[in-house]
Design an enzyme around this catalytic site. Sequence first.
Site, PDB file in Angstrom:
ATOM      1  N   LYS A  16      43.362  48.719  20.522  1.00 30.72           N
ATOM      2  CA  LYS A  16      43.644  47.563  19.674  1.00 30.72           C
ATOM      3  C   LYS A  16      42.909  46.363  20.278  1.00 30.72           C
ATOM      4  O   LYS A  16      43.353  45.774  21.262  1.00 30.72           O
ATOM      5  CB  LYS A  16      45.150  47.303  19.605  1.00 30.72           C
ATOM      6  CG  LYS A  16      45.570  46.254  18.560  1.00 30.72           C
ATOM      7  CD  LYS A  16      45.521  44.868  19.134  1.00 30.72           C
ATOM      8  CE  LYS A  16      45.839  43.819  18.089  1.00 30.72           C
ATOM      9  NZ  LYS A  16      45.417  42.457  18.498  1.00 30.72           N
ATOM     10  N   GLU A  39      46.669  43.662  33.436  1.00 28.39           N
ATOM     11  CA  GLU A  39      45.635  42.855  34.100  1.00 28.39           C
ATOM     12  C   GLU A  39      45.660  41.508  33.402  1.00 28.39           C
ATOM     13  O   GLU A  39      45.161  41.363  32.293  1.00 28.39           O
ATOM     14  CB  GLU A  39      44.271  43.546  33.985  1.00 28.39           C
ATOM     15  CG  GLU A  39      43.272  43.089  35.045  1.00 28.39           C
ATOM     16  CD  GLU A  39      42.541  41.839  34.665  1.00 28.39           C
ATOM     17  OE1 GLU A  39      42.886  40.767  35.220  1.00 28.39           O
ATOM     18  OE2 GLU A  39      41.636  41.908  33.828  1.00 28.39           O
ATOM     19  N   CYS A  98      39.586  35.786  33.700  1.00 27.39           N
ATOM     20  CA  CYS A  98      40.857  35.934  34.410  1.00 27.39           C
ATOM     21  C   CYS A  98      40.705  35.623  35.893  1.00 27.39           C
ATOM     22  O   CYS A  98      41.674  35.222  36.546  1.00 27.39           O
ATOM     23  CB  CYS A  98      41.424  37.328  34.201  1.00 27.39           C
ATOM     24  SG  CYS A  98      40.293  38.667  34.635  1.00 27.39           S
ATOM     25  N   GLU A 102      47.537  28.329  34.501  1.00 24.99           N
ATOM     26  CA  GLU A 102      46.223  28.793  34.059  1.00 24.99           C
ATOM     27  C   GLU A 102      45.818  28.056  32.794  1.00 24.99           C
ATOM     28  O   GLU A 102      46.575  27.997  31.822  1.00 24.99           O
ATOM     29  CB  GLU A 102      46.238  30.295  33.798  1.00 24.99           C
ATOM     30  CG  GLU A 102      44.859  30.821  33.432  1.00 24.99           C
ATOM     31  CD  GLU A 102      44.849  32.305  33.123  1.00 24.99           C
ATOM     32  OE1 GLU A 102      43.897  32.983  33.547  1.00 24.99           O
ATOM     33  OE2 GLU A 102      45.791  32.775  32.470  1.00 24.99           O
TER      34      GLU A 102
END
Length: 494
Positions: free
Chosen positions: A178, A253, A287, A386
């Site tokens: 997906k 992750e 990331c 973040e």
Amino acid sequence: MNELKKYQMYINGEWSDSSSGEYFESYNPATEEAWCQVAKGNAEDVERAVQAAHQAFLSSGWANMTFTERGRLVRRLGELIAEHSEGLAKVESLDNGKLIREMRGQVNYLPEFFYYYAGLADKIHGRTLPIDKKEMFAFTSKEPLGVIAAITPWNSPLYLTTLKLAPALVAGNTIVIKPSEVSSASLLELVKLVEEAGFPPGVVNVVTGFGMPVGDTLTSHPLVRRVAFTGGSESARHIVQNSAQNFAQVTLELGGKSPNIVFEDANPDNAAMGIIAGIFGASGQSCVAGSRAFLHVDIYDEVMKKLVDRVSKIKIGDPFLDDTEMGPLATKAQLERVEKFVAIGLDEGGKLVIGGQRPKHLDKGWYFEPTIFEHSDNLSRITKEEIFGPVLSVIPFKDEEEVIQLANSTDYGLAAGIWVSDIGKAHRVAKAIRAGIVWVNTYRSISPIAAIGGSGLSGYGREGGYEAIHDYMQDKVVWVNTSSDPIPDPFIMR
């Protein structure tokens, strides 16, 4: 107006519309204009895909292939990616705004991941067990899990899908992917190569659409044995909750607030370039972005000057031009998020050194200037949360003990950079930093041989590297009675 290109989903070896027949638009971040339409999947489409993957796992030619045969197919897929790298790079650049020259480099390297795992295919083995019963021989064998659900993000769909697809296939699993609704097109282009490589129908499936209902239905499906997810922490929480329904194994992750630490004996030019690459590469949408820079007070002014000088010259613009150095953010929502955090940084007393706004020379596109803040401590929201954009926080430090404490003052634990000449200090600090990846005198280096992953809000589990292939397998223990003696009374313990 030209008709938009349409992308169907791929289920059981066939291209098809969604069950509803609906499509949604995908936008070019550089122009803010729709450039293609993608099939809008639903729960019924997920069911079709998972059932196809399950049947392929149980009864197709895939189930009866040797590991060597699967390895050859995976290698062939890598070769096809190499042959079609330019087209794949262009589509991903168009869909999420990454620089075409960065995408060329990334896609040209992707085949190495397929070659690496293809090479491991015939090296998967169990072991014999030194059982403490003389008449028994026992051994383990490695077996695939079954249907894998892969949920991939919008910032690097080809690379982050590869980290899941290559080891999962070599291990003998089937997979339902997906992709992010923001950038599905490049993955759908790659799946054309899966078909060309000769994988049996149902081994690889792609259902496009939104988290609700596609992602939710997929990750909670009772036939899914493992979920490999890359994305944000909120979505990750839903996936973990869903895994309680099907007891699927989960790899997460997630994001980071990675520190880049510059000691007084570091090469200042290298450190400055490493910091810039770590936060302004991919417009900060990574990331592992090194969004916190800790500079030793003795070298602070020198490195800061080099940072500002180079950042002031970064060329922002069309990602398809070879001299562009920074492209747009992938979505309007991401642009607004960056603007919000810059405002927070100013409200909390951060000193804006450079950037902080949309470029004045561009009248369209989701662009934002590379931005640097100076902070006296590590306590503000923009040094802790973040942002996923081109915003760097710079903080001074005095000694090794202090910077370790500052670097570890975060809920994330994904990556870190250390810039230093003293090799002993490099090892001490690398050991002390809570991060799954530590780069010394470099940043953002990747290889199929080295795993990525973190802890805390950065998730758990690892992707890439040798061990990843075993994460997509399970052990079976086989007992063999070698004795010819009659079986004794079962009520007498052996």
